[in-house]
Structure formats: C-alpha cells, structure tokens
Design a protein around this motif. Sequence first.
Motif, PDB file in Angstrom:
ATOM      1  N   SER A  54       1.141  -1.279  -0.006  1.00 39.31           N
ATOM      2  CA  SER A  54      -0.035   0.018  -0.009  1.00 39.31           C
ATOM      3  C   SER A  54       0.950   1.185   0.070  1.00 39.31           C
ATOM      4  O   SER A  54       0.599   2.376  -0.725  1.00 39.31           O
ATOM      5  CB  SER A  54      -0.868   0.080   1.259  1.00 39.31           C
ATOM      6  N   GLY A  55       2.097   1.444   0.720  1.00 47.43           N
ATOM      7  CA  GLY A  55       3.069   2.307   0.578  1.00 47.43           C
ATOM      8  C   GLY A  55       3.611   2.455  -0.910  1.00 47.43           C
ATOM      9  O   GLY A  55       3.747   3.831  -1.102  1.00 47.43           O
ATOM     10  N   ILE A  56       3.721   1.564  -1.478  1.00 46.60           N
ATOM     11  CA  ILE A  56       4.321   1.546  -2.790  1.00 46.60           C
ATOM     12  C   ILE A  56       3.161   2.282  -3.653  1.00 46.60           C
ATOM     13  O   ILE A  56       3.374   3.272  -4.537  1.00 46.60           O
ATOM     14  CB  ILE A  56       4.970   0.277  -3.361  1.00 46.60           C
ATOM     15  N   GLU A  57       1.916   1.749  -3.411  1.00 46.57           N
ATOM     16  CA  GLU A  57       1.054   2.361  -4.342  1.00 46.57           C
ATOM     17  C   GLU A  57       0.576   3.757  -4.064  1.00 46.57           C
ATOM     18  O   GLU A  57       0.454   4.378  -4.953  1.00 46.57           O
ATOM     19  CB  GLU A  57      -0.451   1.487  -3.951  1.00 46.57           C
ATOM     20  N   GLU A  58       0.787   4.309  -2.673  1.00 44.11           N
ATOM     21  CA  GLU A  58       0.689   5.595  -2.486  1.00 44.11           C
ATOM     22  C   GLU A  58       1.625   6.452  -3.218  1.00 44.11           C
ATOM     23  O   GLU A  58       1.625   7.462  -3.874  1.00 44.11           O
ATOM     24  CB  GLU A  58       0.790   5.975  -1.036  1.00 44.11           C
ATOM     25  N   THR A  59       2.922   6.055  -3.340  1.00 44.60           N
ATOM     26  CA  THR A  59       4.089   6.451  -4.073  1.00 44.60           C
ATOM     27  C   THR A  59       3.776   6.790  -5.339  1.00 44.60           C
ATOM     28  O   THR A  59       4.162   7.747  -6.043  1.00 44.60           O
ATOM     29  CB  THR A  59       5.330   5.829  -3.726  1.00 44.60           C
ATOM     30  N   LEU A  60       3.329   5.537  -6.092  1.00 44.04           N
ATOM     31  CA  LEU A  60       2.698   5.833  -7.294  1.00 44.04           C
ATOM     32  C   LEU A  60       1.755   6.861  -7.621  1.00 44.04           C
ATOM     33  O   LEU A  60       1.776   7.515  -8.658  1.00 44.04           O
ATOM     34  CB  LEU A  60       2.149   4.285  -7.961  1.00 44.04           C
ATOM     35  N   LYS A  61       0.732   6.713  -6.784  1.00 44.06           N
ATOM     36  CA  LYS A  61      -0.445   7.849  -6.878  1.00 44.06           C
ATOM     37  C   LYS A  61       0.147   9.056  -6.767  1.00 44.06           C
ATOM     38  O   LYS A  61      -0.302   9.960  -7.555  1.00 44.06           O
ATOM     39  CB  LYS A  61      -1.455   7.583  -5.700  1.00 44.06           C
ATOM     40  N   LYS A  62       1.160   9.456  -5.861  1.00 42.75           N
ATOM     41  CA  LYS A  62       1.630  10.697  -5.603  1.00 42.75           C
ATOM     42  C   LYS A  62       2.538  11.296  -6.922  1.00 42.75           C
ATOM     43  O   LYS A  62       2.545  12.436  -7.311  1.00 42.75           O
ATOM     44  CB  LYS A  62       2.600  10.863  -4.363  1.00 42.75           C
ATOM     45  N   LEU A  63       3.088  10.293  -7.556  1.00 41.30           N
ATOM     46  CA  LEU A  63       3.851  10.704  -9.070  1.00 41.30           C
ATOM     47  C   LEU A  63       2.787  10.591 -10.074  1.00 41.30           C
ATOM     48  O   LEU A  63       3.131  11.337 -11.174  1.00 41.30           O
ATOM     49  CB  LEU A  63       4.589   9.237  -9.484  1.00 41.30           C
TER      50      LEU A  63
END
Length: 73
Positions: A54-63
């Motif tokens: 989920s943390g990786i997913e959040e990073t992708l969303k922020k990008l």
Amino acid sequence: MKKAVFQLDTLTCPSCIKRIETALSKTEGVTSVKVLFNLSKVKTEFNEGQISASGIEETLKKLGYPVLSQKVS
C-alpha cells in the motif's frame, strides 16, 4: 522479501519508466523495481518490515500514476 505487481492506467511515454524506477528505487524498503511499459505494469520487490504494498501504491499515486490493481506474493 515480498513481491508485488501493480497494474497502472496506460503509460503514455517512455520517460514514465525512468520517473517511476527512480522514485521507487529511492524509497526505503524497495529492493528492486522493473517497469513493463507495454503492459503498464510495475514489478517490485520489497522488505515488508520497512514498507507495505500500500505504501508503494501511495508513492505511485503521488507520482500521478493511478493503480488499477495490485498482486502481492
């Protein structure tokens, strides 16, 4: 180590590959990143003691790359 594959919305330019790989490789706990441009997928390997899928997913969303689905193994 855990592995996760994230299905993104369609990637539109090859520079997306570098942007995603650079950002995730600098993320603590992420040990490997591979962007599959033609499939719009991001394959990752990570230490679940430091970051979650989920943390990786959040990073992708922020990008700016919405995640359509994820598969963790």
